[in-house]
Design a protein around this motif. Structure first.
Motif, PDB file in Angstrom:
ATOM      1  N   ILE A 473       0.891  -1.167   0.000  1.00  0.00           N
ATOM      2  CA  ILE A 473       0.000   0.000   0.000  1.00  0.00           C
ATOM      3  C   ILE A 473       0.923   1.209   0.000  1.00  0.00           C
ATOM      4  N   THR A 474       1.002   1.856  -1.137  1.00  0.00           N
ATOM      5  CA  THR A 474       2.054   2.836  -1.361  1.00  0.00           C
ATOM      6  C   THR A 474       1.579   3.858  -2.378  1.00  0.00           C
ATOM      7  N   ILE A 506       5.869 -12.973   2.021  1.00  0.00           N
ATOM      8  CA  ILE A 506       5.358 -11.904   1.153  1.00  0.00           C
ATOM      9  C   ILE A 506       5.741 -10.567   1.776  1.00  0.00           C
ATOM     10  N   LYS A 507       6.401  -9.749   1.015  1.00  0.00           N
ATOM     11  CA  LYS A 507       6.904  -8.473   1.533  1.00  0.00           C
ATOM     12  C   LYS A 507       5.761  -7.461   1.532  1.00  0.00           C
ATOM     13  N   THR A 508       5.152  -7.284   2.688  1.00  0.00           N
ATOM     14  CA  THR A 508       3.998  -6.403   2.845  1.00  0.00           C
ATOM     15  C   THR A 508       4.437  -5.088   3.457  1.00  0.00           C
ATOM     16  N   SER A 509       3.832  -4.001   3.003  1.00  0.00           N
ATOM     17  CA  SER A 509       4.210  -2.705   3.569  1.00  0.00           C
ATOM     18  C   SER A 509       3.083  -1.700   3.429  1.00  0.00           C
ATOM     19  N   LEU A 510       3.069  -0.773   4.371  1.00  0.00           N
ATOM     20  CA  LEU A 510       2.183   0.388   4.337  1.00  0.00           C
ATOM     21  C   LEU A 510       3.076   1.620   4.357  1.00  0.00           C
ATOM     22  N   ALA A 511       3.035   2.394   3.277  1.00  0.00           N
ATOM     23  CA  ALA A 511       3.868   3.605   3.180  1.00  0.00           C
ATOM     24  C   ALA A 511       2.974   4.763   2.743  1.00  0.00           C
ATOM     25  N   PRO A 512       2.318   5.417   3.695  1.00  0.00           N
ATOM     26  CA  PRO A 512       1.347   6.460   3.343  1.00  0.00           C
ATOM     27  C   PRO A 512       2.018   7.734   2.830  1.00  0.00           C
ATOM     28  N   GLY A 513       1.182   8.600   2.250  1.00  0.00           N
ATOM     29  CA  GLY A 513       1.668   9.851   1.709  1.00  0.00           C
ATOM     30  C   GLY A 513       1.760  10.966   2.711  1.00  0.00           C
ATOM     31  N   SER A 514       1.246  10.761   3.913  1.00  0.00           N
ATOM     32  CA  SER A 514       1.423  11.767   4.963  1.00  0.00           C
ATOM     33  C   SER A 514       1.099  11.155   6.317  1.00  0.00           C
ATOM     34  N   ARG A 515       1.523  11.852   7.359  1.00  0.00           N
ATOM     35  CA  ARG A 515       1.282  11.364   8.721  1.00  0.00           C
ATOM     36  C   ARG A 515      -0.191  11.460   9.089  1.00  0.00           C
ATOM     37  N   VAL A 516      -0.938  12.270   8.343  1.00  0.00           N
ATOM     38  CA  VAL A 516      -2.382  12.362   8.588  1.00  0.00           C
ATOM     39  C   VAL A 516      -3.033  10.993   8.399  1.00  0.00           C
ATOM     40  N   VAL A 570       1.887  -6.717  -6.239  1.00  0.00           N
ATOM     41  CA  VAL A 570       0.625  -5.982  -6.312  1.00  0.00           C
ATOM     42  C   VAL A 570       0.787  -4.743  -5.451  1.00  0.00           C
ATOM     43  N   LEU A 571       0.550  -3.587  -6.031  1.00  0.00           N
ATOM     44  CA  LEU A 571       0.772  -2.336  -5.299  1.00  0.00           C
ATOM     45  C   LEU A 571      -0.274  -1.307  -5.677  1.00  0.00           C
ATOM     46  N   SER A 592      -6.280  -1.208  -6.139  1.00  0.00           N
ATOM     47  CA  SER A 592      -6.691  -0.403  -4.994  1.00  0.00           C
ATOM     48  C   SER A 592      -6.119  -0.990  -3.712  1.00  0.00           C
ATOM     49  N   PRO A 593      -5.931  -0.171  -2.677  1.00  0.00           N
ATOM     50  CA  PRO A 593      -5.403  -0.700  -1.403  1.00  0.00           C
ATOM     51  C   PRO A 593      -6.152  -1.913  -0.863  1.00  0.00           C
ATOM     52  N   PRO A 594      -7.508  -1.941  -0.871  1.00  0.00           N
ATOM     53  CA  PRO A 594      -8.150  -3.163  -0.367  1.00  0.00           C
ATOM     54  C   PRO A 594      -7.842  -4.386  -1.222  1.00  0.00           C
ATOM     55  N   LEU A 595      -7.698  -4.206  -2.540  1.00  0.00           N
ATOM     56  CA  LEU A 595      -7.338  -5.347  -3.378  1.00  0.00           C
ATOM     57  C   LEU A 595      -5.898  -5.784  -3.135  1.00  0.00           C
TER      58      LEU A 595
END
Length: 940
Positions: A473-474, A506-516, A570-571, A592-595
């Motif tokens: 999720i990036t 599986i290399k999973t990650s969450l890298a959001p676009g802001s701290r919000v 998948v990203l 999409s992130p849920p997918l």
């Protein structure tokens, strides 16, 4: 010329009292200058900038008249000088740009001039978002560990940025760990309407990243340019472009239940690529457009580069105003914004028939279905129910037809990997962490491993074709959109309730676009479920989408390479070009992130999610995607968490306050950089031998082909990006300079050193140089190789040899040459390799402009001519005739082909120096010497 041109300098009142002056477009129309109210909204905003900056020199009354009388269908010959309000940079492109500015100051000082003449004339914001890599994932401390590694690797770069902050008055830096440039731009840097000396004007900008277009969602005219163009804009040059076609896209209807903004943008990308909107403005209108939230608009605007448009523009309306209020802007800013756009009669989404467009398209939102895109291009949309069938089809399709060249029988093959239970060292395990506190060094060395996370499982793993090995999720595209991120969190929570898991390899990650983002996910109770499935917070930055996914384990890499496994990623990103996500992962899908979460659970892309279960619940019953897919009602109930003005104000008020690693970096001082010895930052050679008088231009004689390339060669193929090994020319250079393999970092992080970047130009592992003879099985050699005197050598070695011999070189290419990110190094590296001309079937907008900006001649084949039809093999020599001081934009030149058998052929090609100012740039040897001469002459 007086600034009250046609009495357009007028005033508008503010609701709370007071007023601003502004240049009135309705007054311009009332004066009979042109039918302004029928113009596309985006054209009118550019027209305001032309009107306001009309000085009779760079911007004339004729420019105002030309644009005010823009015709929907016309030959595009008028060149518009567009003066932007500000410039935004990301660090990969921003560091070399800062190096160029520093070199210009050094050149000015060497010429006996005042170096402080080199100063950005408009505000410049650099957001550090491309440097973090996902080395550590799936653990509670992944964010901190990845940032520690980021600072250990990039200390010299960050020191250089801090020097820039103190050396230039208008240069600001948003430090690492705050967010992605485009989301930070949308949430914070964009302030609404700007004002200077009491005159209000709309925000406009260019940025050194192609996805700058995300800001189009709030009515801002802006797009991505190369660092070369951005630098000129910073230093007072207008951004010159030909008046564009404007394609109007009418959106009707509404999205159906279960369909996301990501599904919408993938459909839009497929549609607009098919409709060939490359180089055009796209403007959305109609009731469906008005119904979309600003964040949904941002998702669509962001991917303008993927559908090829210069912009994907949305007019300002009540939803824009509500977004400004929800993101914590000052009430005075909001009132001025709304009042200004209403005074200009630019407020509200136009309906059908109100605007004259070059062409109109229509899309019914109710027809959108859940989708992915891939495996190699973002425009190749796949409806979710067809995913299994499409992967199987591509698996056995020939490589020449975008397939993988396997047989159907191989699809079920699996490889047993003796999986060593540790996260990949990449360059972190053995990295020199000098200067880090002891407890943080220990935290890196003793981090949890997959076998600890996945207790009770065999450390061995089976890997097969279509297996998902990276799920991320990036990216700015989707992490700016609360709807899809909340959906991902809800799906994760429901999956956990059913007992579903994600395999730890599986290399999973969450890298959001802001701290919000993490704040609202936490308040909604969804951050923890995502982390439990492996999507722990890994960093605030582009990560996987820019090629910073980090490495896989050596065992997985070995299995993939030795057994030729077609593994998948998948990203939730916008880019999936070959070798971008990971050099060994060949099937890359945008979703999409849920997918993304769903495919991570399934563990494979070879699945029909309508009919195949994702997995089994605790009782052994099948669980289908529909069982855990969140409803719109569930998502909407949590949306208020995402637009809390106080959260935005708190997180952006003093964004460096809690960033201890950034604050600990020492800041060099001085107005001229001292250029200490560094393998990260070096004085670029673009001003070597600089003089106030430009040289002369002339024909290219006796050139050799450096590469002959096919269609769809992207800037990912041309420009150095991602990691590189010891055996590469860049790796050899670093080893010769005492740098250990563990400390190589990435090409992107070393963009401030031309010696490394030139060695990585055309060195992508997926480059196919058609000069190289095919293998016995018919496949092509891949990688940065060419022929020199009949020998296969690296492109860098051949280019160096030709330069030593005084032999110019050319690159021959097919359709859509230079598609992709706005990478200035794709043009800079080309120039430094000694390439004098690139001859292609067609060019991507930004790369063509960048080539001219570096003094490289872009030439376009005419009619059906191509490397293939002309039978070019690389044994020829070439002349380019007709290049002289009388050179005109887009004139025909002659390519003379001298064949090895003595035959000579003359071929007409079009010079793709498109505008008069570009002729000036080319005559000066590029835009940088042109601007430097102009600044120094102006200060004399």
């Amino acid at each position: 010329m007086p600034h009250s041109l046609h009495n357009t300098l007028q005033s508008f009142a503010l609701p709370g009292g007071g007023s601003f002056r502004y240049y009135s477009l309705p007054a311009l129309e009332a004066a009979g200058v042109g039918p302004v109210s029928r113009l596309p909204v985006s054209i009118r905003i550019v027209l305001e900038a032309v009107l306001r900056n009309c000085d009779g020199k760079k911007v004339t009354e004729e420019h105002v008249r030309q644009l005010a009388n823009w015709q929907a269908v016309a030959d595009r010959v008028d060149e518009i000088p567009f003066v932007v309000a500000r410039v935004v940079l990301q660090d990969f492109t921003g560091v070399p740009l800062l190096a160029d500015l520093a070199a210009m100051r050094s050149a000015a000082e060497a010429a006996g001039r005042n170096p402080n003449v080199i100063e950005p004339l408009v505000p410049v914001d650099l957001v550090v978002d491309h440097s973090v890599q996902v080395d550590v994932y799936g653990t509670p401390d992944a964010l901190r560990q990845n940032m520690l590694l980021e600072f250990a690797r990039n200390r010299e770069r960050y020191q250089f940025m801090k020097w820039g902050m103190q050396a230039f008055d208008t240069f600001k830096v948003v430090p690492p760990g705050v967010g992605i440039v485009h989301q930070v731009n949308l949430e914070y840097l964009f302030r609404g309407v700007q004002n200077k000396d009491g005159i209000a004007y709309p925000d406009t900008l260019v940025g050194t990243d192609s996805h700058t277009t995300m800001i189009n969602a709030v009515g801002v005219v802006g797009w991505g340019v190369g660092g070369i163009e951005a630098e000129a804009a910073m230093l007072g040059q207008p951004v010159y472009f030909l008046t564009p076609d404007v394609v109007g896209v009418e959106l009707t209807g509404a999205l159906r239940e279960g369909v996301t903004a990501t599904d919408l943008v993938l459909t839009v990308t497929e549609l607009l690529r098919r409709e060939k909107v490359v180089g055009k403005f796209v403007e959305f209108f109609g009731a469906g457009t008005a119904s979309l939230s600003v964040t949904d608009r941002a998702t669509i605007a962001n991917m303008a580069p993927e559908y090829g448009a210069t912009m994907g523009f949305f007019p300002v309306d009540d939803k824009t105003v509500a977004y400004l209020r929800g993101t914590g802007r000052l009430e005075s800013e909001i009132e001025a914004f709304e009042a200004y756009f209403k005074a200009q009669r630019l407020f509200g989404v136009p309906q059908a028939g109100e605007i004259d467009y070059s062409r109109q398209l229509k899309l019914d939102l109710s027809t959108i279905v859940p989708s992915l895109a891939g495996p190699k291009r973002p425009q190749d949309r796949i409806p979710l129910p067809e995913m299994k069938k499409t992967f199987a089809s591509l698996f056995s399709a020939p490589v020449a037809k975008n397939g993988f060249g396997k047989t159907g029988a191989q699809l079920s093959e699996r490889v047993r990997v003796g999986y060593v239970a540790e996260q990949p060292p990449a360059d972190n395990q053995h990295h020199s962490q000098t200067g880090l506190p002891r407890h943080e060094r220990e935290m890196i060395d003793n981090r949890p491993t997959p076998d600890q996370v996945d207790t009770g499982h065999d450390v061995g793993v089976d890997v097969g074709h279509g297996d998902v090995l990276i799920a991320a999720i990036t990216s700015c595209t989707n992490t700016s959109n609360p709807g899809v991120l909340l959906a991902a969190g809800l799906l994760a929570r429901k999956a956990l309730e059913k007992g579903l898991t994600v395999k730890p390899h599986i290399k999973t990650s969450l890298a959001p676009g802001s701290r919000v983002v993490t704040e609202y996910l936490e308040k909604a109770g969804l951050l923890q479920p995502l982390a439990q499935l492996g999507f722990a917070l890994a960093g605030y930055g582009c990560t996987t989408c820019i090629g910073n996914a980090g490495d896989l384990t050596p065992e997985l890499n070995l299995a993939i390479v030795q057994q030729d496994v077609i593994a998948a990623a998948v990203l939730s990103g916008n880019r999936n070009f070959e070798a971008r996500i990971h050099p060994n992962i060949r099937a890359n899908y945008l979703a999409s992130p849920p997918l993304v979460v769903a495919f991570a659970i399934a563990g494979t892309v070879h699945i029909d999610m309508e009919h195949d279960p994702l997995g089994l619940d605790r009782d052994g019953n099948p669980v289908y995607l529909r069982d855990i897919w969140p409803s719109s009602e569930e998502i909407n109930a949590l949306l208020p968490f995402a637009l809390d003005p106080e959260v935005f104000r708190r997180l952006y008020r003093d964004f460096a306050k809690d960033l201890d690693l950034w604050n600990a970096i020492p800041a060099p001082v001085g107005q001229v950089y001292s250029w200490p010895e560094s393998t990260y930052i070096a004085c670029p050679p673009f001003f070597d031998g600089f003089s106030m008088q430009p040289g002369t231009i002339g024909d290219v004689k006796g050139a050799r082909a450096l590469l002959i390339l096919g269609d769809s060669v992207t800037t990912d193929h041309i420009s150095p990006a991602g990691s590189f090994g010891e055996g590469t020319p860049a790796g050899q250079y670093l080893r010769e300079h005492g740098v250990e393999r563990a400390d190589f970092n990435s090409y992107g992080s070393r963009r401030g050193n031309h010696d490394i970047m030139i060695r990585g130009t055309f060195a992508n592992v997926r480059v196919k140089n058609l000069m190289l003879p095919p293998r016995e099985d018919g496949t092509r050699v891949e990688g940065g190789f060419t022929l020199l005197d009949g020998r296969q050598v690296s492109v860098f070695e051949a280019a160096t040899a030709y330069q030593q011999r005084g032999t110019p070189t050319v690159v021959i290419a097919g359709e859509e040459y230079g598609t992709g990110s706005s990478r200035d190094w794709a043009a800079k590296g080309t120039q430094l390799l000694g390439v004098k001309a690139v001859v292609a079937r067609s060019f991507e907008r930004i790369h063509r402009s960048n080539l001219v900006g570096m003094g490289v001649l872009p030439l376009q084949f005419k009619g059906t001519d191509s490397a293939e039809t002309l039978g070019l093999t690389g044994t020829e020599t070439f002349d380019v005739l007709g290049v002289d001081e009388e050179l005109k934009p887009q004139q025909d030149l002659t390519l003379v082909i001298h064949r090895a058998d003595g035959a000579i052929e003359h071929v007409a090609v079009r010079c793709r120096i498109d505008t008069p100012i570009e002729v000036d740039y080319y005559r000066h040897g590029g835009i940088l010497p042109f601007v430097l001469r102009e600044l120094l002459q102006g200060a004399a």
